[in-house]
Enzyme design. Sequence first.
Site, PDB file in Angstrom:
ATOM      1  N   GLY A  97     -20.553   5.615   2.866  1.00  0.00           N
ATOM      2  CA  GLY A  97     -20.604   5.031   1.523  1.00  0.00           C
ATOM      3  C   GLY A  97     -21.653   3.942   1.422  1.00  0.00           C
ATOM      4  N   ARG A 100     -24.359  -1.384   1.587  1.00  0.00           N
ATOM      5  CA  ARG A 100     -25.202  -2.500   1.134  1.00  0.00           C
ATOM      6  C   ARG A 100     -26.102  -2.057  -0.013  1.00  0.00           C
ATOM      7  NH1 ARG A 100     -29.585  -2.806   5.364  1.00  0.00           N
ATOM      8  NH2 ARG A 100     -29.739  -0.697   6.049  1.00  0.00           N
ATOM      9  N   ARG A 183     -34.073  -0.006  -6.243  1.00  0.00           N
ATOM     10  CA  ARG A 183     -34.532   1.347  -5.924  1.00  0.00           C
ATOM     11  C   ARG A 183     -34.212   2.283  -7.078  1.00  0.00           C
ATOM     12  NH1 ARG A 183     -32.544   3.930  -0.298  1.00  0.00           N
ATOM     13  NH2 ARG A 183     -30.477   3.932  -1.249  1.00  0.00           N
ATOM     14  N   ASP A 259     -26.459  11.762   5.643  1.00  0.00           N
ATOM     15  CA  ASP A 259     -26.279  10.778   4.569  1.00  0.00           C
ATOM     16  C   ASP A 259     -27.626  10.257   4.065  1.00  0.00           C
ATOM     17  OD1 ASP A 259     -26.084   9.680   7.314  1.00  0.00           O
ATOM     18  OD2 ASP A 259     -26.207   7.759   6.307  1.00  0.00           O
TER      19      ASP A 259
HETATM   20  P1  AMP Z   1     -28.601   3.771   7.065  1.00  0.00           P
HETATM   21  O1  AMP Z   1     -28.695   4.256   8.485  1.00  0.00           O
HETATM   22  O2  AMP Z   1     -29.456   2.577   6.763  1.00  0.00           O
HETATM   23  O3  AMP Z   1     -28.792   4.855   6.084  1.00  0.00           O
HETATM   24  O4  AMP Z   1     -27.108   3.224   6.880  1.00  0.00           O
HETATM   25  C1  AMP Z   1     -25.959   3.939   7.301  1.00  0.00           C
HETATM   26  C2  AMP Z   1     -24.719   3.324   6.726  1.00  0.00           C
HETATM   27  O5  AMP Z   1     -24.558   1.964   7.131  1.00  0.00           O
HETATM   28  C3  AMP Z   1     -24.660   3.310   5.212  1.00  0.00           C
HETATM   29  O6  AMP Z   1     -23.343   3.556   4.821  1.00  0.00           O
HETATM   30  C4  AMP Z   1     -25.078   1.896   4.880  1.00  0.00           C
HETATM   31  O7  AMP Z   1     -24.578   1.502   3.631  1.00  0.00           O
HETATM   32  C5  AMP Z   1     -24.430   1.112   6.024  1.00  0.00           C
HETATM   33  N1  AMP Z   1     -25.111  -0.161   6.270  1.00  0.00           N
HETATM   34  C6  AMP Z   1     -26.312  -0.355   6.850  1.00  0.00           C
HETATM   35  N2  AMP Z   1     -26.626  -1.660   6.905  1.00  0.00           N
HETATM   36  C7  AMP Z   1     -25.614  -2.341   6.356  1.00  0.00           C
HETATM   37  C8  AMP Z   1     -25.337  -3.730   6.100  1.00  0.00           C
HETATM   38  N3  AMP Z   1     -26.202  -4.686   6.444  1.00  0.00           N
HETATM   39  N4  AMP Z   1     -24.165  -4.039   5.508  1.00  0.00           N
HETATM   40  C9  AMP Z   1     -23.295  -3.085   5.172  1.00  0.00           C
HETATM   41  N5  AMP Z   1     -23.484  -1.769   5.368  1.00  0.00           N
HETATM   42  C10 AMP Z   1     -24.621  -1.390   5.951  1.00  0.00           C
HETATM   43 MG    MG Z   2     -28.701   5.630   4.448  1.00  0.00          MG
END
Ligand code: AMP
Ligand code: MG
Length: 487
Positions: A97, A100, A183, A259
């Site tokens: 989900g 951030r 974005r 995702d």
């Molecule tokens: P990503 O690999 O950047 O696509 O992120 C994978 C998951 O981790 C997604 O659900 C993001 O929303 C969550 N996520 C990444 N960084 C953060 C953060 N600093 N705080 C909260 N959720 C995060």
């Molecule tokens: Mg992502």
Amino acid sequence: MRPTGLILQAMTEAHRPIPFDNSYARLPGTMHVGVDPTPVSAPRLIKMNEPLARELGIDPAALDAEVAVGNAIPAGASPLAQAYAGHQFGNFVPQLGDGRAILLGEVVDVNGRRRDIQLKGPGRTPFSRGGDGRAALGPVLREYLVSEAMNALGIPTTRALMAATTGERVYRDAVLPGAVLTRVAASHIRVGTFQFFAVRKDFESLRLLIDHVIARHYPDLKGVENPALALLDAVMDAQASLVSRWAQVGFIHGVMNTDNSSVSGETIDYGPCAFMDAYDPGTVFSSIDTYGRYAYANQAPIAQWNLARLAETLLAFLNENREEAIRIATERVEAFPAIYTKHWLAGFRRKIGLASEEDGDLDLIQSMLDAMQMARADFTVTFRTLSNDEEPEALKHWLPAWRERLVRDPQTTEERRVLMRSVNPAYIPRNYLVEEIITAAVEDQDYAPFEAMLRVLMNPYGEQVGAERYGALPPENETGYRTFCGT
Ligand code: AMP
Ligand code: MG
């Protein structure tokens, strides 16, 4: 989840309206959770993309630092975090989900296309798990620059509308300035969104999601006999086209988890992405991609793997007999390499200046790439040099075969030159230059290098006076470049 709602509503009065029309918010509550951004102390707008604002039908006066960080919620917005699951490096996580990111809402742009407006880094959401919901300035600037460069290259991508600093610190390996990126996307619906409902056996939400995605991204499919099958085919074609476009400019996404795989066929989630310098199909930049799962040459097989995961979520809708559904899905997904090769070949034919098709073209292109790999020739510079009728040293044994093939192509020399210059960029966001603009911004609050580079990258297909540095070969010591996730 809305402790600041009243104050925020009052603050919006001063802003010009944004014509929101929030179709995702109208979908059932299984799909999203309403959540407001967490206000920050000292917002400052770094960059606003005025042409994009106008394209979205938004008066740039409606946008400012307060809106960019989420301190002010424009009237008509319905802030929410979207639910999704995903395979991360091959491991299934049933709930990810927006941890951030907060979707403000959607607008229908001046071309009639529905677009999401989302804040990335505006604070915690119910999906944040252990994270702070924040983003750091460096990765925000990287995403702004690279996504806008990709768009200028003509490659489907999410866009960057605003970048703003929050005045607050985020804690990663180091203490960094916080920032928020606004974005814009055709939607933020991912393969992982389908997985979220499939793993919960929530077929009602899945059915609504299928209808929503078809109406939004593939309206021509409305009313077809088997919508799920038609959707699978459409997403396969969009992904095959997209990933072949990446290959054509040497782009390595770096974290092609399900995702981060958009069903609209846009490039999404610029984390550890980077552009290849010397041609090598095994190139990997991401520091967390230990096994090279998302290496340059693996991007097409991984796209297919991700599409197989999408197909699995659709089984119940493909056929009421499960075995028959699996047979249909397998047959479709196995067609991916052929679909990808069709897009890849069409693109690389243009890159070597061909307007006609011959059976031997694939071998001709492959032998060029082999020669480049042997010589460790720079991908971008080699194709651009060839486009400008100069002869790259690395290709001297290959050039006779190419010249011989050109004789049987109907274009004039000038037509070929125009074609090649329109698909082989002079400028890409070189990794070391991206690092340079980030360092200047983060360490010295100097955004001039970011602005200068962005300006050049807006016109990647035409040489610009004074921009030589951006089109030059990277310094020799640039091998071993590493990118980091944790945006
Ligand atoms: P990503 O690999 O950047 O696509 O992120 C994978 C998951 O981790 C997604 O659900 C993001 O929303 C969550 N996520 C990444 N960084 C953060 C953060 N600093 N705080 C909260 N959720 C995060
Ligand atoms: Mg992502």
